[in-house]
Write an enzyme that holds these catalytic residues in place. Sequence first.
Site, PDB file in Angstrom:
ATOM      1  N   ASP B 431       0.868  -1.160   0.000  1.00 33.88           N
ATOM      2  CA  ASP B 431       0.000   0.000   0.000  1.00 33.88           C
ATOM      3  C   ASP B 431       0.913   1.219   0.000  1.00 33.88           C
ATOM      4  O   ASP B 431       2.111   1.112   0.232  1.00 33.88           O
ATOM      5  CB  ASP B 431      -0.840  -0.049   1.278  1.00 33.88           C
ATOM      6  CG  ASP B 431      -1.712   1.152   1.416  1.00 33.88           C
ATOM      7  OD1 ASP B 431      -2.243   1.587   0.397  1.00 33.88           O
ATOM      8  OD2 ASP B 431      -1.857   1.661   2.537  1.00 33.88           O
ATOM      9  N   LYS B 432       0.391   2.353  -0.292  1.00 36.43           N
ATOM     10  CA  LYS B 432       1.261   3.516  -0.291  1.00 36.43           C
ATOM     11  C   LYS B 432       1.098   4.336   0.987  1.00 36.43           C
ATOM     12  O   LYS B 432       2.025   4.488   1.749  1.00 36.43           O
ATOM     13  CB  LYS B 432       0.978   4.404  -1.510  1.00 36.43           C
ATOM     14  CG  LYS B 432       1.953   5.545  -1.631  1.00 36.43           C
ATOM     15  CD  LYS B 432       1.673   6.379  -2.844  1.00 36.43           C
ATOM     16  CE  LYS B 432       0.453   7.239  -2.664  1.00 36.43           C
ATOM     17  NZ  LYS B 432       0.597   8.219  -1.598  1.00 36.43           N
ATOM     18  N   GLU B 717      -7.658  15.626   8.300  1.00 33.75           N
ATOM     19  CA  GLU B 717      -8.541  16.595   8.926  1.00 33.75           C
ATOM     20  C   GLU B 717      -7.787  17.478   9.890  1.00 33.75           C
ATOM     21  O   GLU B 717      -7.916  18.714   9.849  1.00 33.75           O
ATOM     22  CB  GLU B 717      -9.647  15.860   9.690  1.00 33.75           C
ATOM     23  CG  GLU B 717     -10.628  15.178   8.790  1.00 33.75           C
ATOM     24  CD  GLU B 717     -11.875  14.777   9.534  1.00 33.75           C
ATOM     25  OE1 GLU B 717     -11.804  14.634  10.768  1.00 33.75           O
ATOM     26  OE2 GLU B 717     -12.916  14.620   8.891  1.00 33.75           O
ATOM     27  N   PHE B 759     -17.460  10.950   6.141  1.00 32.75           N
ATOM     28  CA  PHE B 759     -16.673  10.507   5.010  1.00 32.75           C
ATOM     29  C   PHE B 759     -16.906   9.023   4.786  1.00 32.75           C
ATOM     30  O   PHE B 759     -16.974   8.240   5.725  1.00 32.75           O
ATOM     31  CB  PHE B 759     -15.197  10.753   5.313  1.00 32.75           C
ATOM     32  CG  PHE B 759     -14.295  10.365   4.190  1.00 32.75           C
ATOM     33  CD1 PHE B 759     -14.029  11.254   3.165  1.00 32.75           C
ATOM     34  CD2 PHE B 759     -13.713   9.108   4.154  1.00 32.75           C
ATOM     35  CE1 PHE B 759     -13.196  10.889   2.124  1.00 32.75           C
ATOM     36  CE2 PHE B 759     -12.887   8.742   3.119  1.00 32.75           C
ATOM     37  CZ  PHE B 759     -12.629   9.630   2.101  1.00 32.75           C
ATOM     38  N   ARG B 826      -1.198  15.073  -1.434  1.00 33.89           N
ATOM     39  CA  ARG B 826      -2.576  14.594  -1.436  1.00 33.89           C
ATOM     40  C   ARG B 826      -3.484  15.800  -1.638  1.00 33.89           C
ATOM     41  O   ARG B 826      -3.329  16.816  -0.981  1.00 33.89           O
ATOM     42  CB  ARG B 826      -2.923  13.943  -0.108  1.00 33.89           C
ATOM     43  CG  ARG B 826      -2.218  12.669   0.140  1.00 33.89           C
ATOM     44  CD  ARG B 826      -2.271  12.352   1.599  1.00 33.89           C
ATOM     45  NE  ARG B 826      -3.608  11.942   2.018  1.00 33.89           N
ATOM     46  CZ  ARG B 826      -3.992  10.673   2.029  1.00 33.89           C
ATOM     47  NH1 ARG B 826      -3.201   9.733   1.632  1.00 33.89           N
ATOM     48  NH2 ARG B 826      -5.205  10.350   2.441  1.00 33.89           N
ATOM     49  N   THR B 906      -2.274   1.366  -4.862  1.00 39.05           N
ATOM     50  CA  THR B 906      -2.736   2.484  -4.049  1.00 39.05           C
ATOM     51  C   THR B 906      -4.036   3.031  -4.598  1.00 39.05           C
ATOM     52  O   THR B 906      -4.358   2.859  -5.772  1.00 39.05           O
ATOM     53  CB  THR B 906      -1.673   3.606  -4.007  1.00 39.05           C
ATOM     54  OG1 THR B 906      -2.220   4.701  -3.312  1.00 39.05           O
ATOM     55  CG2 THR B 906      -1.271   4.023  -5.396  1.00 39.05           C
ATOM     56  N   GLY B 907      -4.748   3.648  -3.722  1.00 41.30           N
ATOM     57  CA  GLY B 907      -5.985   4.271  -4.160  1.00 41.30           C
ATOM     58  C   GLY B 907      -5.770   5.706  -4.606  1.00 41.30           C
ATOM     59  O   GLY B 907      -6.692   6.381  -5.020  1.00 41.30           O
ATOM     60  N   ARG B1021      -5.312   4.274  -8.083  1.00 43.95           N
ATOM     61  CA  ARG B1021      -6.763   4.357  -8.062  1.00 43.95           C
ATOM     62  C   ARG B1021      -7.411   2.980  -7.956  1.00 43.95           C
ATOM     63  O   ARG B1021      -8.422   2.724  -8.567  1.00 43.95           O
ATOM     64  CB  ARG B1021      -7.258   5.013  -9.348  1.00 43.95           C
ATOM     65  CG  ARG B1021      -6.965   6.474  -9.442  1.00 43.95           C
ATOM     66  CD  ARG B1021      -8.221   7.263  -9.208  1.00 43.95           C
ATOM     67  NE  ARG B1021      -7.997   8.683  -9.384  1.00 43.95           N
ATOM     68  CZ  ARG B1021      -7.914   9.528  -8.369  1.00 43.95           C
ATOM     69  NH1 ARG B1021      -8.035   9.087  -7.151  1.00 43.95           N
ATOM     70  NH2 ARG B1021      -7.735  10.803  -8.574  1.00 43.95           N
TER      71      ARG B1021
END
Lengths: 363, 1505
Positions: B431-432, B717, B759, B826, B906-907, B1021
């Site tokens: 994962d990133k 956040e 979220f 990000r 990664t997303g 993604r």
Amino acid sequence: MAMNYNAKDEVDGGPPCAPGGAAKTRRPDNTAFKQQRLPAWQPILTAGTVLPTFFIIGLIFIPIGIGIFVTSNNIREIEIDYTGTEPSSPCNKCLSPNVTSCFCTINFTLEESFEGNVFMYYGLSNFYQNHRRYVKSRDDSQLNGDPSALLNPSKECEPYRRSEDKPIAPCGAIANSMFNDTLELFLVTNESDLTLTPITLKKKGIAWWTDKNVKFRNPPGAGSLEEKFKDTTKPVNWHQPVYKLDTDEDNNGFINEDFIVWMRTAALPTFRKLYRLIERRSDLHPTLPAGQYYLNITYNYPVHSFDGRKRMILSTISWMGGKNPFLGIAYITIGSISFLLGVVLLVINHKYRNSSNTADITI
Amino acid sequence: MEQELAVAEEPASPRRRRPRRRRWEGRTRTVRSNLQPSLGAEDPAAGASKGERLLTRGCVQHLADNRLKTTKYTLLSFLPKNLFEQFHRLANVYFVFIALLNFVPAVNAFQPGLALAPVLFILAVTAIKDLWEDYSRHRSDHEINHLGCLVFSREEKKYVNRYWKEIRVGDFVHLRCNEIIPADILLLSSSDPDGLCHIETANLDGETNLKQRQVVRGFSELVSEFNPLTFTSVIECEKPNNDLSRFRGCIIHSNGERAGLHKENLLLRGCTIRNTEAVAGIVIYAGHETKALLNNSGPRYKRSQLERQMNCDVLWCVLLLVFMSLFSAVGHGLWVWRYQEKKALFDVPESDGSSLSPATAAVYSFLTMIIVLQVLIPVSLYVSIEIVKLCQVYFINQDIELYDEETDSQLQCRALNITEDLGQIQYIFSDKTGTLTENKMVFRRCTVSGIEYSHDANAQRLARYQEVDSEEEEVISRVGTVSQRGSIGSHQSIWITHRNQSIKTHRRTSSRAEAKRASMLSKHTAFSSPMEKDITPDPKLLEKVSECDRFLAIASHQEHPLAHLSPELSDVFDFFIALTICNTVVVTSPDQPRQKVRVRLELKSPVKTIEDFLRRFTPSRQASGYSNTGNLATNKSSHKSGSSVLSSLSQDSMLLKLEERLGQAASTLAPNGYSSQAGQAEGWAPEGTGEQKHLGEQKQGLKPDLELRYEAESPDEAALVYAARAYSCTLVHRLQNQVSVELPHLGRLTFELLHTLGFDSIRKRMSVVIRHPLTDEINVYTKGADSVVMDLLLPCSSDDTRGRHQKKIRSRTQHYLNLYAVEGLRTLCIAKRVLSKEEYACWLQGHIEAESSVNNREELLFQSAIRLETNLHLLGATGIEDRLQDGVPETIAKLRQAGLQIWVLTGDKQETAINIAYACKLLDHGEEVITLNAESQEACAALLDQCLHYVRSKGSQSSPENTESDVSMGFSFNPASTSPASGPSPSLVIDGRSLAYALEKSLEDKFLFLAKQCRSVLCCRSTPLQKSMVVKLVRSKLKAMTLAIGDGANDVSMIQVADVGVGISGQEGMQAVMASDFAVPRFRYLERLLIVHGHWCYSRLANMVLYFFYKNTMFVGLLFWFQFYCGFSASAMIDQWYLIFFNLLFSSLPQLVTGVLDKDVPANMLLKEPQLYKSGQNMEEYRPRAFWLNMVDAAFQSLVCFFIPYLAYYDSDVDVFTWGTPVTAIALLTFLLHLGIETKTWTWLNWLACGFSTFLFFSVALIYNTSCATCYPPSNPYWTMQTLLGDPLFYLTCLIAPVSALLPRLFFKALLGSLFPTQLQMGRRLAKKFPSKYTTPKETSTQAQPPGDPETAFSGRRTMGPSESLPKDRATQVSPLPQQLACSPEASGEPSALDTNMPLKDDTLLEGLGTQVPGSSVPREAVSEECPGHSNGKPTSESPAAPLSSLFNLPSFSSLNWISSLSLASGLGSVLQLSRGSLQMDKQDSPPQPDQDLHSLQRQVTDYF
């Protein structure tokens, strides 16, 4: 082999310095064991490191082998096969099944005299005393003189457990198949008139001491042996009951040494068993002088049917036991091979080093 | 009796004991108060004491009480149950079968009782282990069960102390602050006036931030203290389930009113009450039905690859056994047939006197042989492996280098039986976010209204932090640990051990990381280190904000304060308001740890009913114009007077009353404004006049900054809130229905929070609905992923100027977003929507319906959220940096050197992902990058074909070697497999959509083939499902060992699918860790875990398994050869005792010690030369060839060990067992010597174990042979050993046999070691030759190692030839292909098949690149994209690359044109040149390849000896 203890590791392996005393962190202890840093010898197997081992093995084994070989060669041993399968053999007559209590005499010559104590063995070949069911077929408690086992032997003894409604003593297939030839040895002192001097054959002292005194015991109680065995019957194949194996009270019944020796089942199908001792009389005379001997055989034991062989062996002994040419040769061979391999490794190591030396130069 | 049921469950099954078993989906549970007497008829038992009642209500027993019982057994059931479980193991059944077979007299080989011994031993060992585990479970259960808590007693009419285990469903429980919640409780009352309660769920999911829970609606309004006796409602809720994030149900009041319940109302067992003085609630689920316990699955059991292979070899052994037995049986049949006729004396007839037929004898012999040769199937192998693995796990846990000082956590092995798989990994899927990066979000830059604020000062500050970090690390760690101990220790004392051990060990990790740094400043916060908090504002933006603020402060009393603001300033203002309030951050104050800032404010609960809405909003509609003035009037009056009637009233009155009053006053005053007004009144109350206010502000402006702490659910956040605070837009406090923001001039603004739409990963955004205090409008602030938010914007017409302006802003923002992504930031978009009252009312209706629905509430809420979040107005976007974790690039380089293929799934956005990939050296600037972006299945297929074609042609053009080729046991490292230097393989970047196409059945093979050729693969993604599909695909199709590493819930599926799952115990909770096999604190620990421990574990275990097989085969060989000399009668010359205990006792310890401690190559050598890891990947240690060679060697050795004694004792008077004993001794010595050859490191433990083994054998033999004169038939070995010890022949055979048996092995080992050394051997030699270099502990930044000085020690040494130049850092691999290949639709020249709808994005992207390149100080950010044309245009000097134009058929030139038509093509070109120049430099000083090193070393080493 190259060895180096990592001194560094030992230094590192000290206890950790915990600053906070009772500080509760999950930090693992920094000990040599937990951090897998125990000082260690790390041999690396290459031609260079291993070749000393080979040479050392060679250097140790070859002398040992020579020693054993010489010792073994000094042992005098003579082996007489008296099975009688050859028609020329004097015992050939005994092979016929309808002959009972057959006697035969074999004469042989000792080329050299036998010094020291001489052991007389009988040897059997192709006799599977190590067969699984055969090995089991005995009752040690009975042999130890346990009265209850005497009258009620172990099931392992089947089918040689009871006979004619009486318990067999000693029971089992081993006892049943006990070797029962009688061997006598005579020295021909005067060849012309065939004067025979009997050689004194000692019956006792041929079994292990512990067997004779601990493992094997006659049933307890007062009275003669015959009374002790009165409720039992002899093994099927035996001609005599167990209490008539010998006249000597100390060598009769279960503690008869011939019996005890037989009961120690041989490891391999070709074996010998100690039959008699010929003790050295004095330092001056050889125990068995060179010359002609007669071997008188009471031929009872049938081995011909299963292609067995019977032998009589006379042998002196050394510190390492009986004659054994194999071990000496084996030691010499292995030692030589090891030495040879060592040389091969040396060559490889040498050659390899040369090539790498030149390579080093080019770099 | 029916009424007596305090708690009833409609579908109750009377015999249910284990709640998990039940499957009544869709049914509900009904909970009533335990205190309520029967509803109708009077029951005599009703008044009885509770204890009696419990006795009488037998049929209630089916509801689980709160007693925790995790033990498997009771005292009585232990034996049968445990045995039953153990017999599930096939091996155990087999061994018991063998043992029982031995009871059949005809075939028995041993004393029956004795044959049972090994099986019993192993069963007993396992049973004792189970018993111990069960006992410790029982103890901890007991401890937990006897915790106390306050339960309302009906008799005493108050809360009394009870044990946890006495709590039942329907009881009322009273909890105080910092108490642990004993069961799942519905919150009915809280000391908090807003009906809120905060809980910390660290025990459950490891998240340390506070979560808000609220009192069930209808109870929060209660005036007096909650009285359980009056509770008459009935609660209907779901059956117990394990979904922590879901709870549905409703409460039915006695008057028939229903109110929905959701997870916000439920306090989960195991959580801790924080910030709230006292709460009370009714127990809904107790004991094993609580969500915490339902979630608690046991440890995972996986079968390792090596074990699978081993099982296969065990089958071979079974075959061998059967073969031997058959051979023996036939032999015995023949033998019997031969001798039976002849009346052999030694032939023993059957007990009845009849003789055995050869066939029967053969069958008996077969069975007996199976018993005798059972040793061949290693009974102790499984036990030994378990033991060894346990020890390995222990050592891994204990490794100090895997200990993370920051988080005070070490590596954890959760799966105990796949340690050796770590040494065979071929693919790593990572994962990133949070895995490669810190998941510590730092606000970097933002764009508002189309204008970018670069925050250069902030960037400099961050750079400084980075430097300082490493230096201060030491100091901080010492100071930090001392100071943090207090707080953490106290936390730990509160902790109660639940079954979930893993949670326990992990619970504080996330907070501790921060705690260390934070403790420097103040007390610890959940997420934010000073680096994240102290943001240096951009001067321009700050200017604008304050201007805006000042303006509003002046204009606040005007009618439309915001309307007079320029659109840009208004956007700026809204932007910061959104940053501040669009979140779920909880404000706490460090003075009172975990006590929220208490500002008593009177507000109604959020709009929950239509009537409520109407009551509150309708009047304002009727008199909207009027209301505004009224509102302002009150505002002003409150400013002036300092306190209004309303506020004073509301301060001491209860909410309901207030509401009534307001309702009455609504017609006269402005009721719709009261909330903001009340809020302001409250906020302003002490200040009074303007001057005072200003002073107060200054005071406050300093103070709150220091005091307030923000606890956010996600680090993003918190980062945004801190960012806003840097611009003096401070979040002061947040309650359930209002948020207060402090502004320097405007003062405190209190927003009424109407709704929070949280979220979720599907919507990828969150929204708040608020009422703006200044404009009284209803605003929706949305914050979310740019891809989503950009699509939800209000479509703007290009006709009017406004629309055009908007459009421009949008495209600019998009452009900056792309820029941010390229920088690896990000991105989040902030948008706003103004709702008219009608719209809101309309939406609200649907929303309330959705909220109160019981069935598919989630779905409806989702729909409702989508309805709200449309037609947004874009405010701006933020770029948040997620810093790389320490050592990630180095680790990746090392892992790659070790031959591991690393895929990043990664997303994140493609650009962000690519950038991070460059940053962590996953992608090299010099190498080609194939980008796969396809819009359709066909396009994807075409692209794949093209790429394949390209890769193939390249492969054939360069050398014919294949990256997958085996590592031959040659002189040197095989360059083909060690480094891609000779022909760099490209890297592949694929986006989520293309991935979906590529994972289709038809394309997956092609995709996989392409991916296999690639050096690294980057999937952007991608959804969690896709992640797991990719892993599954690689695992199943490539038959490769896979490792997945991740830290968040979205990685769980991937972690579970992979052969080895690694969780990072980071900041995103425990879900990944819970699913993982290993949990590491940081990504960089993966290096040591795999390269050192993985290798060791694999090599140790492989060698041990091989040794086991060797040992058993050799031993059985001895027995088998003997059969030739005992008529195949299955007789054994080895005493049954030795036979049975040989494996178990005499020869087991040394191999265990070796299996646990042996190190073939020292750790530091492994780390220096990661290539050594490949031996595990290629299964070099344990492959079929090794197995069979081993077996052949075993056969040879057994021949030697049998025939040397045979010949030595041939024709002697030796008896069976006196001969068998030397054979046994020889076997033992041979085993030990063999092990000696195999052992690479001899510690004192090895010596001890070998000595002990020998000693044990002889002493046991001596004792055994003395013990009984008549026992142990048939061997009866009395005095055998003693006799043997007096026999020189015994020693002579014991000397020669092992030596001659092992000579060949030693010789060939030496030969191989000299002539064809493996890499491992060379590594060992290298390590040995230069111990100072490789045994000094590796300096890691976090380790407080003694200041060893390897460098000076090293440099002081004599020259060491070429190996001295061993590069310290070989991370930079040479890859001579500078150009990058892009297969994006444009470049591929297949416009027909592809949608070309990307221009806008790419346009802006390229534009962004263009602007960045000249200005950017970091040329490394080399711009990777679409440059097939450049490879044509520029000569590629050293690369053997295929001419790209030939591959991409001519249309690609069109794309070239397209690119060059853009003005910035030249800029791109220069960047490329630059990167190539640097690359060439790279190449020049590129270190010599490792194989050369070792090659030369190998020569030296031979020199050395």
